[in-house]
Enzyme design. Sequence first.
Site, PDB file in Angstrom:
ATOM      1  N   CYS A  85      52.189 115.261 161.372  1.00  0.00           N
ATOM      2  CA  CYS A  85      51.408 116.001 162.363  1.00  0.00           C
ATOM      3  C   CYS A  85      50.291 116.738 161.631  1.00  0.00           C
ATOM      4  O   CYS A  85      50.537 117.318 160.570  1.00  0.00           O
ATOM      5  CB  CYS A  85      52.314 117.002 163.083  1.00  0.00           C
ATOM      6  SG  CYS A  85      51.454 118.026 164.283  1.00  0.00           S
ATOM      7  N   LEU A  86      49.082 116.714 162.207  1.00  0.00           N
ATOM      8  CA  LEU A  86      47.954 117.400 161.563  1.00  0.00           C
ATOM      9  C   LEU A  86      48.203 118.908 161.446  1.00  0.00           C
ATOM     10  O   LEU A  86      47.596 119.557 160.599  1.00  0.00           O
ATOM     11  CB  LEU A  86      46.655 117.144 162.343  1.00  0.00           C
ATOM     12  CG  LEU A  86      46.163 115.690 162.363  1.00  0.00           C
ATOM     13  CD1 LEU A  86      44.935 115.561 163.262  1.00  0.00           C
ATOM     14  CD2 LEU A  86      45.859 115.191 160.957  1.00  0.00           C
ATOM     15  N   HIS A 114      54.659 112.161 170.938  1.00  0.00           N
ATOM     16  CA  HIS A 114      54.296 113.253 170.028  1.00  0.00           C
ATOM     17  C   HIS A 114      53.288 114.209 170.695  1.00  0.00           C
ATOM     18  O   HIS A 114      53.450 115.432 170.640  1.00  0.00           O
ATOM     19  CB  HIS A 114      53.720 112.654 168.732  1.00  0.00           C
ATOM     20  CG  HIS A 114      53.356 113.660 167.696  1.00  0.00           C
ATOM     21  ND1 HIS A 114      54.062 113.800 166.511  1.00  0.00           N
ATOM     22  CD2 HIS A 114      52.359 114.577 167.641  1.00  0.00           C
ATOM     23  CE1 HIS A 114      53.500 114.768 165.798  1.00  0.00           C
ATOM     24  NE2 HIS A 114      52.469 115.250 166.446  1.00  0.00           N
ATOM     25  N   GLU A 115      52.262 113.629 171.348  1.00  0.00           N
ATOM     26  CA  GLU A 115      51.222 114.473 171.954  1.00  0.00           C
ATOM     27  C   GLU A 115      51.736 115.183 173.203  1.00  0.00           C
ATOM     28  O   GLU A 115      51.415 116.350 173.430  1.00  0.00           O
ATOM     29  CB  GLU A 115      49.964 113.650 172.265  1.00  0.00           C
ATOM     30  CG  GLU A 115      49.321 112.986 171.045  1.00  0.00           C
ATOM     31  CD  GLU A 115      49.130 113.912 169.852  1.00  0.00           C
ATOM     32  OE1 GLU A 115      48.816 115.102 170.038  1.00  0.00           O
ATOM     33  OE2 GLU A 115      49.316 113.444 168.711  1.00  0.00           O
ATOM     34  N   GLN A 128      46.487 122.284 169.280  1.00  0.00           N
ATOM     35  CA  GLN A 128      46.202 122.176 167.839  1.00  0.00           C
ATOM     36  C   GLN A 128      44.804 122.686 167.478  1.00  0.00           C
ATOM     37  O   GLN A 128      44.500 122.844 166.299  1.00  0.00           O
ATOM     38  CB  GLN A 128      46.356 120.720 167.365  1.00  0.00           C
ATOM     39  CG  GLN A 128      47.777 120.230 167.459  1.00  0.00           C
ATOM     40  CD  GLN A 128      47.899 118.827 166.910  1.00  0.00           C
ATOM     41  OE1 GLN A 128      47.653 117.868 167.617  1.00  0.00           O
ATOM     42  NE2 GLN A 128      48.241 118.710 165.636  1.00  0.00           N
ATOM     43  N   HIS A 162      53.600 118.182 172.153  1.00  0.00           N
ATOM     44  CA  HIS A 162      52.722 119.299 171.783  1.00  0.00           C
ATOM     45  C   HIS A 162      52.388 120.180 172.996  1.00  0.00           C
ATOM     46  O   HIS A 162      52.327 121.402 172.889  1.00  0.00           O
ATOM     47  CB  HIS A 162      51.396 118.773 171.218  1.00  0.00           C
ATOM     48  CG  HIS A 162      51.382 118.621 169.727  1.00  0.00           C
ATOM     49  ND1 HIS A 162      51.610 119.676 168.863  1.00  0.00           N
ATOM     50  CD2 HIS A 162      51.129 117.549 168.934  1.00  0.00           C
ATOM     51  CE1 HIS A 162      51.512 119.232 167.609  1.00  0.00           C
ATOM     52  NE2 HIS A 162      51.234 117.957 167.622  1.00  0.00           N
ATOM     53  N   GLY A 164      46.191 111.194 166.767  1.00  0.00           N
ATOM     54  CA  GLY A 164      46.337 111.959 168.002  1.00  0.00           C
ATOM     55  C   GLY A 164      46.047 113.425 167.751  1.00  0.00           C
ATOM     56  O   GLY A 164      46.253 113.916 166.630  1.00  0.00           O
TER      57      GLY A 164
END
Length: 169
Positions: free
Chosen positions: A92-93, A134-135, A50, A138, A45
């Site tokens: 998480c990236l 999660h997204e 991000q 964000h 994701g």
Amino acid sequence: MIYKIVKYGAPVLEKISKRVTVFDAELKKLTEDMFESMYVAQGVGLAAPQIGMALHLAVIDVSVGKNPEAKIVLANPDIIYVEGEQREEEGCLSVPGFRGNVLRPRFVTVRAQDVTGKSFEMRGEGLLARAFCHETDHLNGVLFLQHLGILKRDLIKRKIRKLAKAGDW
Ligand code: NI
């Protein structure tokens, strides 16, 4: 184009993004670039903040590029129904190298718009349900770190500060 992924500490990751209002060719190109950037980073994701854009937009592919039908674009997503629980390791990236156990619902229904602006609802289970949460987090300026226990969270933040001091973050 491949975007550079913004790391924890960047203010854009902790503010509430603006809703998407224009569904044009530029938005389509942006989502394609987000998928590409996500695959390069080997994530499931990626949210617009991000890549430094404070927009209510995210892409998800829990098949990590293996199944074209698994590609999901979420514009202006809202979680409208949750059921059950799952506790799994999450990363998480934007927080590379750190993971932690996060409690999430097992089933999540999200209401969003696609890349053309059309509204849809989708129910996800397991990893997909986790990705929806999660997204969507964000886009509201929330990172998975905020769902960890305070000791674990502080430990990770301390390690990141150390890395940043050494110029390794
Ligand atoms: Ni993330």
